[in-house]
Design an enzyme around this catalytic site. Structure first.
Site, mmCIF file in Angstrom:
data_model
loop_
_atom_site.group_PDB
_atom_site.id
_atom_site.type_symbol
_atom_site.label_atom_id
_atom_site.label_comp_id
_atom_site.label_asym_id
_atom_site.label_seq_id
_atom_site.Cartn_x
_atom_site.Cartn_y
_atom_site.Cartn_z
ATOM 1 N N LYS A 173 0.826 -1.215 0.000
ATOM 2 C CA LYS A 173 0.000 0.000 0.000
ATOM 3 C C LYS A 173 0.858 1.261 0.000
ATOM 4 O O LYS A 173 0.575 2.210 -0.713
ATOM 5 C CB LYS A 173 -0.941 0.018 1.219
ATOM 6 C CG LYS A 173 -1.880 -1.172 1.287
ATOM 7 C CD LYS A 173 -2.854 -1.071 2.464
ATOM 8 C CE LYS A 173 -2.213 -1.116 3.839
ATOM 9 N NZ LYS A 173 -1.649 -2.441 4.224
ATOM 10 N N ARG A 218 -9.393 0.525 9.311
ATOM 11 C CA ARG A 218 -8.975 -0.837 9.619
ATOM 12 C C ARG A 218 -10.009 -1.567 10.463
ATOM 13 O O ARG A 218 -9.805 -2.740 10.785
ATOM 14 C CB ARG A 218 -7.675 -0.776 10.430
ATOM 15 C CG ARG A 218 -6.430 -1.214 9.683
ATOM 16 C CD ARG A 218 -5.256 -0.930 10.619
ATOM 17 N NE ARG A 218 -4.077 -1.681 10.318
ATOM 18 C CZ ARG A 218 -3.037 -1.210 9.606
ATOM 19 N NH1 ARG A 218 -3.076 -0.027 9.053
ATOM 20 N NH2 ARG A 218 -1.986 -1.961 9.437
ATOM 21 N N ARG A 223 11.636 -6.574 4.744
ATOM 22 C CA ARG A 223 11.564 -5.147 5.055
ATOM 23 C C ARG A 223 12.176 -4.864 6.424
ATOM 24 O O ARG A 223 12.810 -3.833 6.639
ATOM 25 C CB ARG A 223 10.102 -4.679 5.012
ATOM 26 C CG ARG A 223 9.946 -3.173 5.171
ATOM 27 C CD ARG A 223 8.531 -2.710 4.916
ATOM 28 N NE ARG A 223 7.659 -2.901 6.070
ATOM 29 C CZ ARG A 223 6.350 -2.657 6.062
ATOM 30 N NH1 ARG A 223 5.754 -2.237 4.972
ATOM 31 N NH2 ARG A 223 5.635 -2.855 7.151
ATOM 32 N N ARG A 261 11.650 -1.066 11.949
ATOM 33 C CA ARG A 261 10.366 -1.186 12.641
ATOM 34 C C ARG A 261 10.344 -2.429 13.511
ATOM 35 O O ARG A 261 10.553 -3.536 13.033
ATOM 36 C CB ARG A 261 9.221 -1.248 11.620
ATOM 37 C CG ARG A 261 8.854 0.110 11.074
ATOM 38 C CD ARG A 261 7.789 0.028 10.006
ATOM 39 N NE ARG A 261 6.579 -0.679 10.412
ATOM 40 C CZ ARG A 261 5.469 -0.705 9.681
ATOM 41 N NH1 ARG A 261 5.419 -0.050 8.524
ATOM 42 N NH2 ARG A 261 4.418 -1.369 10.107
ATOM 43 N N ARG A 303 -0.137 -9.424 13.299
ATOM 44 C CA ARG A 303 -0.706 -8.346 12.464
ATOM 45 C C ARG A 303 -1.606 -8.926 11.382
ATOM 46 O O ARG A 303 -2.664 -8.369 11.090
ATOM 47 C CB ARG A 303 0.419 -7.519 11.833
ATOM 48 C CG ARG A 303 1.117 -6.626 12.859
ATOM 49 C CD ARG A 303 2.510 -6.253 12.428
ATOM 50 N NE ARG A 303 2.544 -5.458 11.224
ATOM 51 C CZ ARG A 303 3.640 -5.293 10.467
ATOM 52 N NH1 ARG A 303 4.780 -5.888 10.801
ATOM 53 N NH2 ARG A 303 3.591 -4.543 9.398
#
Ligand code: ADP
Length: 190
Positions: free
Chosen positions: A14, A89, A128, A134, A146
């Site tokens: 996204k 969400r 990532r 993160r 998640r």
């Protein structure tokens, strides 16, 4: 105004596609994840609180993200459009967004949902995590949490927009350019 919800699980792409969309169409990009990480970086009370949820792969409370998005929408009355990334969400967030946009004399034009299988998501997010810094990308169990939150709490948001005849699904696997082409086809038809 053309307002788009860019939807999909964590790691669907996204953020990457949002950059291409804002470059081509000049919309304002509103990513609740980016806004929250900005609050964390500034060390605000909101950020300190949100970090506790985010690092575990849980959602932050609806009231927090709805408030942040409301401020941004109200601050940009002249926008050509908004691209909502990572928001809504929950169905409660989707309902609040409808109210907010109606108050600002606009509405969601369409949802674009990027579809990617779970194992591909885990691979992408772990990769990532090697560079993103993160905490929620580092650990496979947090990544899976998640994705579970997405499957349990967030997927009903797609049904919400399907009920409004606004859902467009796109295959989120392929080259970035191919996926972007599919997205522009949808946006140009809105
Ligand atoms: P990703 O989609 O890759 O998980 P995001 O940057 O969109 O990344 O979100 C990171 C985290 O920020 C989420 O796991 C959640 O804790 C929080 N967050 C972001 N957007 C929302 C939202 N709309 N509602 C609740 N929590 C959110």
């Amino acid at each position: 105004m053309l307002n788009i919800v860019l939807f999909g699980p964590p790691g669907a792409g996204k953020g990457t596609q949002s950059e291409y969309i804002i470059e081509k169409y000049g919309f304002i990009h509103l990513s609740t994840g980016d806004l929250l990480r900005g609050e964390i970086a500034e060390g605000t009370a909101l950020g300190i609180q949100a970090k506790q949820n985010m690092d575990k792969g849980e959602l932050v409370p609806d009231s927090v993200v709805i408030g942040m998005i409301g401020n941004k929408v109200k601050a940009n009355p002249e926008a050509k459009g908004f691209i909502f990334d990572g928001f809504p969400r929950t169905v409660a967030q989707a309902e609040a967004l409808d109210v907010l946009l109606t108050e600002n004399n606009t509405a969601i034009s369409g949802m674009i949902s990027l579809e990617v299988k779970e194992e591909e998501l885990v691979t992408r997010l772990l990769k990532r995590g090697e560079t993103s810094g993160r905490a929620d990308d580092k650990d496979e169990s947090i990544i899976r949490n998640r994705i579970d939150v997405y499957n349990n709490t967030t997927t009903p948001v797609a049904d919400f927009y399907k009920g409004q005849d606004k859902l467009n699904t796109i295959e989120g696997v392929g080259s970035i350019d191919e996926i972007f082409q599919s997205i522009t086809t949808v946006i140009d038809a809105l």
